[in-house]
Scaffold this active site. Structure first.
Site, PDB file in Angstrom:
ATOM      1  N   PRO A 172      88.937  80.196  20.518  1.00 39.13           N
ATOM      2  CG  PRO A 172      86.833  81.055  21.041  1.00 39.13           C
ATOM      3  CD  PRO A 172      88.099  80.571  21.660  1.00 39.13           C
ATOM      4  N   GLY A 173      89.447  81.354  17.192  1.00 38.21           N
ATOM      5  CA  GLY A 173      90.294  82.225  16.377  1.00 38.21           C
ATOM      6  C   GLY A 173      91.757  81.870  16.366  1.00 38.21           C
ATOM      7  CB  THR A 174      93.875  79.465  18.156  1.00 35.97           C
ATOM      8  OG1 THR A 174      92.851  78.504  18.318  1.00 35.97           O
ATOM      9  CG2 THR A 174      94.018  80.283  19.414  1.00 35.97           C
ATOM     10  CE  LYS A 213      89.043  75.727  17.549  1.00 33.75           C
ATOM     11  NZ  LYS A 213      89.272  77.140  17.949  1.00 33.75           N
ATOM     12  CG  HIS A 242      87.393 106.162  36.773  1.00 26.83           C
ATOM     13  ND1 HIS A 242      86.438 105.635  37.614  1.00 26.83           N
ATOM     14  CD2 HIS A 242      87.835 105.117  36.043  1.00 26.83           C
ATOM     15  CE1 HIS A 242      86.306 104.353  37.399  1.00 26.83           C
ATOM     16  NE2 HIS A 242      87.153 104.003  36.440  1.00 26.83           N
ATOM     17  CD  GLU A 243      89.764 105.371  32.477  1.00 30.24           C
ATOM     18  OE1 GLU A 243      90.718 104.571  32.513  1.00 30.24           O
ATOM     19  OE2 GLU A 243      88.568 105.010  32.537  1.00 30.24           O
TER      20      GLU A 243
HETATM   21  P1  ADP Z   1      89.198  78.836  14.731  1.00 33.52           P
HETATM   22  O1  ADP Z   1      88.637  77.819  13.804  1.00 33.52           O
HETATM   23  O2  ADP Z   1      90.263  78.306  15.624  1.00 33.52           O
HETATM   24  O3  ADP Z   1      88.174  79.602  15.491  1.00 33.52           O
HETATM   25  P2  ADP Z   1      90.026  79.995  12.282  1.00 33.52           P
HETATM   26  O4  ADP Z   1      90.831  78.906  11.723  1.00 33.52           O
HETATM   27  O5  ADP Z   1      88.659  80.150  11.729  1.00 33.52           O
HETATM   28  O6  ADP Z   1      89.946  79.923  13.848  1.00 33.52           O
HETATM   29  O7  ADP Z   1      90.830  81.334  12.125  1.00 33.52           O
HETATM   30  C1  ADP Z   1      90.217  82.527  11.764  1.00 33.52           C
HETATM   31  C2  ADP Z   1      91.155  83.355  10.948  1.00 33.52           C
HETATM   32  O8  ADP Z   1      92.233  83.812  11.730  1.00 33.52           O
HETATM   33  C3  ADP Z   1      91.788  82.594   9.825  1.00 33.52           C
HETATM   34  O9  ADP Z   1      90.992  82.620   8.687  1.00 33.52           O
HETATM   35  C4  ADP Z   1      93.086  83.331   9.607  1.00 33.52           C
HETATM   36  O10 ADP Z   1      92.879  84.419   8.750  1.00 33.52           O
HETATM   37  C5  ADP Z   1      93.414  83.856  10.974  1.00 33.52           C
HETATM   38  N1  ADP Z   1      94.422  83.024  11.641  1.00 33.52           N
HETATM   39  C6  ADP Z   1      94.273  82.362  12.796  1.00 33.52           C
HETATM   40  N2  ADP Z   1      95.405  81.736  13.148  1.00 33.52           N
HETATM   41  C7  ADP Z   1      96.291  81.986  12.178  1.00 33.52           C
HETATM   42  C8  ADP Z   1      97.655  81.609  11.967  1.00 33.52           C
HETATM   43  N3  ADP Z   1      98.327  80.829  12.845  1.00 33.52           N
HETATM   44  N4  ADP Z   1      98.269  82.047  10.862  1.00 33.52           N
HETATM   45  C9  ADP Z   1      97.610  82.834   9.984  1.00 33.52           C
HETATM   46  N5  ADP Z   1      96.336  83.215  10.129  1.00 33.52           N
HETATM   47  C10 ADP Z   1      95.681  82.820  11.210  1.00 33.52           C
HETATM   48 ZN    ZN Z   2      87.605 102.226  35.517  1.00 31.81          ZN
END
Ligand code: ADP
Ligand code: ZN
Ligand code: MG
Length: 608
Positions: free
Chosen positions: A205-207, A209, A425-426
């Protein structure tokens, strides 16, 4: 509901207007004086009356000096009886012209019929409108098969190009081919090449796509139809399938174009393995997608791009040739890419001179593009809240911790005793992490509570790694157990603060045995078939593929690995007691220690 209220208001308005007209008509135009019957008698006796006109129960009197007046009488009483009752002099009465008129149409209607008819009309009208409204809603509910009001339009708002996507070089290379297909389809058709119908984007997620799919459309300058897998899945069976149908229909009209199905795992799960109500619906929807993709003409130039972060759960039918046979994997960004992403997202943000995106990239191993964008945004918010004009490095660091662990909670009240326990602890985590060469180096220790954590030790891997050896896992267990161990040696008992550490350490030890085949006694095999079932939310269900006897052995092995970790940790803690006390003293005074100060106390990290 809104419509009902609107109808009601409209009706109310009409009612007011009608009532207004009614009351103005009812009142007489010339407004003659209204007098009592006695006054009329005395006027007749005084010879002042020239004419009397009786209309229904109204007596209009015209006097000799041309004045008019009105007298109301009881409807049942005739004028003559009235007059005779009041003993009018007959001679005088004879001089008066008396005429009786039928009540005029309008007056009669308004006075007698309208009060009955108007409420009826109002109620009838109100019912009519209400029923019509309800019927409308009903027929909408009944026609859900058609389209569900979802009008698929190409998404023009979020245009992107490859320039907006930082890093992800291989993925972009592969997708450039798709752009070519869309831009110059003829070139390929002439050579008899079949254009691929589906591209599957795989990645955490967040890469990026979704962003990449958009940028393909942007580069090729074709319409982009965006649909999320979960939007297909509705309460009613058949809705998803019909949505798929109408989506593809719309797309065919604007070919060449891209249809993007986000989170396709919501519909494209392996069929026949699910539980719960939405299962049939998913199957039908998936089947419809497959049917539509098979139905493309070779020359139609529609490319279906789908994205998922769960390729393992996808139905094999989706992946066979002719469907999503192109697969593009998007990895979490490495150091170089993280810096590039940070640069892209800092374009419109004023950075102070001391802000160093390279250092931020180094500190954010394992972060996705979305996380990095989020860090810059959080940093900008922090800077704005402090009324700064620029974003400083400090804000960026603070943002990293906020994104990783949660917001700082300085207001949480902790007693001195709690503070001391947290500090030990830390310090224990930090010490063990520092002296184990294969554990991640310590960047910061803090006893300010943040998110759910009472305190935290920030460790960052020095490089991006994709493979890990058994000894590293043992070290990880050692670091996780260190907090618990220090609490026990210093205070003689442990607190609940170590609970999540223990849970994580146990999970690592279990994976060592059951997933990685790293146990010498149980050999190189996996134990347990993990299967995701959707039933009342997400749930991982593990199916045992081993005997009760083996289960016992697994537990033994897990305990063995935990003991190894504990031994590693306790050796370091016993040896470095002096450093431990020093770190705790600094933490009690300043609450946080940065990497430099920490290393000035404990010395440089031993090399591997
Ligand atoms: P996914 O669909 O893989 O979950 P998104 O395409 O929705 O991720 O990415 C979320 C946000 O993260 C994008 O709107 C962008 O702002 C940022 N982001 C992710 N990868 C990149 C990248 N390679 N370059 C620039 N921005 C990115
Ligand atoms: Zn701890
Ligand atoms: Mg997405």
């Amino acid at each position: 509901m809104k419509k009902l209220i609107k109808n009601f208001l409209l009706f109310f308005l009409v009612f007011l207007i009608v009532a207004g007209i009614f009351s103005s008509l009812a009142g007489d135009d010339k407004k003659p004086a209204i007098v009592g019957i006695e006054a009329l008698i005395s006027q007749i006796n005084a010879d002042a009356v020239s004419e009397i006109v009786v209309t229904g129960d109204k007596i209009a009197v015209t006097l000799k000096d041309n004045q008019t007046e009105t007298i109301l009488k009881e409807p049942s009483e005739s004028l003559s009886t009235l007059l005779s009752n009041f003993k009018v002099e007959p001679a005088k009465l004879a001089a008066v012209k008396i005429s009786v008129k039928e009540p005029s149409g309008w007056d009669y209607w308004l006075v007698n019929i309208l009060p009955i008819v108007l409420p009826l009309l109002l109620i009838g009208g109100f019912l009519f409108f209400m029923l019509r409204g309800v019927q409308g809603a009903n027929s909408r509910a009944m026609s859900f098969g058609q389209n569900i009001g979802k009008d698929f339009k190409p998404d023009e708002k979020h245009r992107a190009t490859f320039k907006d996507v930082a890093g992800a070089k291989e993925a972009k290379e592969e997708l450039k081919e798709i752009v070519e297909f869309l831009k110059f389809p003829k070139k390929f058709h002439e050579l008899g090449a079949k254009i691929p119908r589906g591209v599957l984007l795989l990645g955490a997620p967040g890469t990026g796509k979704t962003l990449l799919a958009r940028s393909v459309a942007g580069e090729a300058q074709v319409p982009f139809f965006h649909m999320s897998g979960s939007e297909f899945v509705e309460m009613f069976v058949g809705v998803g399938a019909s949505r798929v149908r109408s989506l593809f229909e719309k797309a065919k009209k604007s070919a060449p174009c891209i249809i993007f199905i986000d989170e396709i795992d919501a519909v494209g799960r392996k069929r026949g393995s699910g539980m719960g109500g939405s299962h049939d619906e998913r199957e039908q929807t998936l089947n419809q997608i497959l049917v539509e993709m098979d139905g493309f003409e070779a020359t139609q130039n529609i490319i279906v791009v789908a994205a998922t972060n769960r390729p393992d759960v996808l139905d094999p039918a989706l992946l066979r040739p002719g469907r999503f046979d192109r697969r593009v994997t998007i990895d979490l960004p490495d150091l170089k890419d993280r810096e590039a992403i940070l640069i892209v997202h800092s374009q419109k943000k004023p950075l102070a001179k001391d802000a160093n995106l390279r250092v931020i990239a180094e500190r954010t191993s394992g972060f996705s593009g979305a996380d990095l964008a989020n860090i810059l945004n959080e940093a900008a918010i922090l800077a704005a809240r402090n009324n700064q004009k620029e974003i400083r490095n400090e804000d960026l660091f603070e943002a990293i911790e906020k994104v990783m662990i949660g917001p700082e909670r300085r207001s949480r009240v902790i007693t001195d005793k709690e503070k001391k326990i947290t500090a030990y602890h830390e310090a224990g985590h930090a010490l063990v992490a520092h002296f184990l060469p294969d554990a991640d180096p310590v960047h910061k220790i803090s006893i300010i509570s943040r998110g759910n954590a009472g305190g935290y030790t920030l460790k960052v891997p020095s490089e991006d790694r994709h493979m890990h050896a058994k000894s590293e896992f043992i070290s990880e267990i050692a670091v996780l157990l260190a907090g618990h161990l220090v609490e026990k040696t210093i205070f003689g008992e442990v607190t609940t603060g170590a609970t999540s550490d223990l849970r994580r350490a146990t999970a690592v030890a279990r994976s060592l045995v059951t997933d990685y085949g790293m146990s010498d006694n149980l050999g190189p095999r996996t134990y347990g078939e993990k299967e995701e079932m959707i039933f009342l939310g997400r749930e991982i269900h593990e199916q045992r593929d081993y005997s009760e006897k083996v289960a016992e052995k697994i537990d033994e092995e897990i305990s063995g690995f935990m003991a190894q970790g504990e031994a590693k940790a306790s050796a370091i803690i016993n040896k470095e007691k002096a450093s431990l006390e020093k770190i705790v003293a600094v933490l009690m005074a300043k609450e946080t220690i940065e990497k430099e100060e920490f290393e000035s106390i404990v010395g440089p990290k031993p090399a591997l």
